[in-house]
Design a protein around this motif. Structure first.
Motif, mmCIF file in Angstrom:
data_model
loop_
_atom_site.group_PDB
_atom_site.id
_atom_site.type_symbol
_atom_site.label_atom_id
_atom_site.label_comp_id
_atom_site.label_asym_id
_atom_site.label_seq_id
_atom_site.Cartn_x
_atom_site.Cartn_y
_atom_site.Cartn_z
ATOM 1 N N GLU A 193 36.783 35.059 48.694
ATOM 2 C CA GLU A 193 37.049 35.389 47.222
ATOM 3 C C GLU A 193 36.723 36.782 47.711
ATOM 4 O OE1 GLU A 193 33.549 32.117 46.201
ATOM 5 O OE2 GLU A 193 34.074 33.203 47.981
ATOM 6 N N SER A 194 37.554 37.666 47.269
ATOM 7 C CA SER A 194 38.160 38.939 47.005
ATOM 8 C C SER A 194 38.646 39.494 45.404
ATOM 9 C CB SER A 194 38.755 39.108 47.928
ATOM 10 O OG SER A 194 40.541 38.559 48.467
ATOM 11 N N GLY A 195 38.357 40.774 44.723
ATOM 12 C CA GLY A 195 39.176 41.104 44.140
ATOM 13 C C GLY A 195 38.028 41.379 43.084
ATOM 14 N N GLY A 196 36.790 40.839 43.762
ATOM 15 C CA GLY A 196 35.756 41.485 42.335
ATOM 16 C C GLY A 196 35.276 43.261 42.277
ATOM 17 N N GLY A 197 34.669 43.797 41.371
ATOM 18 C CA GLY A 197 34.673 45.039 41.317
ATOM 19 C C GLY A 197 33.873 45.507 40.142
ATOM 20 N N LEU A 198 33.411 46.623 39.713
ATOM 21 C CA LEU A 198 32.943 47.041 38.921
ATOM 22 C C LEU A 198 34.694 48.174 37.576
ATOM 23 C CD1 LEU A 198 30.779 48.376 36.907
ATOM 24 C CD2 LEU A 198 31.202 50.909 37.861
ATOM 25 N N VAL A 199 34.535 47.305 36.053
ATOM 26 C CA VAL A 199 35.629 47.634 35.711
ATOM 27 C C VAL A 199 35.360 47.201 34.051
ATOM 28 C CG1 VAL A 199 35.151 44.803 34.751
ATOM 29 C CG2 VAL A 199 37.897 46.055 34.123
ATOM 30 N N GLN A 200 35.404 48.304 33.186
ATOM 31 C CA GLN A 200 35.078 48.665 31.581
ATOM 32 C C GLN A 200 35.324 47.337 30.795
ATOM 33 O OE1 GLN A 200 36.867 52.088 30.561
ATOM 34 N NE2 GLN A 200 35.067 53.399 31.887
ATOM 35 N N PRO A 201 33.657 47.252 29.474
ATOM 36 C CA PRO A 201 34.962 45.993 28.788
ATOM 37 C C PRO A 201 36.115 46.319 28.418
ATOM 38 C CG PRO A 201 32.005 47.303 28.469
ATOM 39 C CD PRO A 201 32.910 48.176 29.585
ATOM 40 N N GLY A 202 36.689 45.272 28.320
ATOM 41 C CA GLY A 202 38.112 45.521 28.127
ATOM 42 C C GLY A 202 39.331 45.367 28.944
ATOM 43 N N GLY A 203 38.673 45.654 29.650
ATOM 44 C CA GLY A 203 39.799 45.662 31.411
ATOM 45 C C GLY A 203 39.638 44.459 32.156
ATOM 46 N N SER A 204 40.895 44.403 33.298
ATOM 47 C CA SER A 204 41.000 43.100 33.590
ATOM 48 C C SER A 204 40.794 43.204 35.283
ATOM 49 C CB SER A 204 42.696 42.746 32.982
ATOM 50 O OG SER A 204 43.088 43.084 31.732
ATOM 51 N N LEU A 205 40.447 42.057 35.362
ATOM 52 C CA LEU A 205 40.576 42.069 37.505
ATOM 53 C C LEU A 205 40.831 40.910 37.271
ATOM 54 C CD1 LEU A 205 36.947 42.914 37.563
ATOM 55 C CD2 LEU A 205 38.879 44.413 38.889
ATOM 56 N N ARG A 206 41.696 41.404 38.667
ATOM 57 C CA ARG A 206 42.586 39.410 39.391
ATOM 58 C C ARG A 206 41.354 39.301 41.119
ATOM 59 N NH1 ARG A 206 47.684 37.443 41.489
ATOM 60 N NH2 ARG A 206 47.649 38.635 43.416
#
Length: 122
Positions: free
Chosen positions: A6-19
């Protein structure tokens, strides 16, 4: 040997997006069901979503419906999870896994990746 990375995780603000991405090898990906499972801090494993690309079926847990989209790239043996409108309660380690059954009614998990951390916080 089955491998899932797996890859693509991280820190994101509420309402944001990640793949999230999961690179698969060692088995016939195009005819295998796949899933995303997560584990929040201090909690047990929670099934998130499954895909059976060979019958064009996708499934989601209620809490992510309309926000998350599971997909595959069978030409490159890749599994994805597009996560939009992220909430703090989505914070977890996300794992991709192979499904052991051929349909959602037979859902079980065989091989697992090492996981990728998703943190939703301001």
């Amino acid at each position: 040997e089955v491998q899932l990375v797996e890859s693509g995780g991280g820190l994101v603000q509420p309402g944001g997006s990640l793949r999230l991405s999961c690179a698969a090898s060692g088995f016939t990906f195009s005819t295998s069901g796949m899933s995303w499972v997560r584990q929040a801090p201090g909690k047990g494993l929670e099934w998130v979503s499954s895909i059976y690309s060979y019958i064009s079926k996708t499934y989601y847990t209620d809490s992510v419906k309309g926000r998350f989209t599971i997909s595959t790239d069978n030409a490159n043996d890749m599994l994805y999870l597009q996560m939009n409108s992220l909430k703090s309660e989505d914070t977890a380690v996300y794992y991709c896994a192979t499904n052991t059954g051929r349909t959602i009614q037979e859902l079980g998990f065989g091989s697992w990746g090492q996981g990728t951390q998703v943190t939703v916080s301001s």
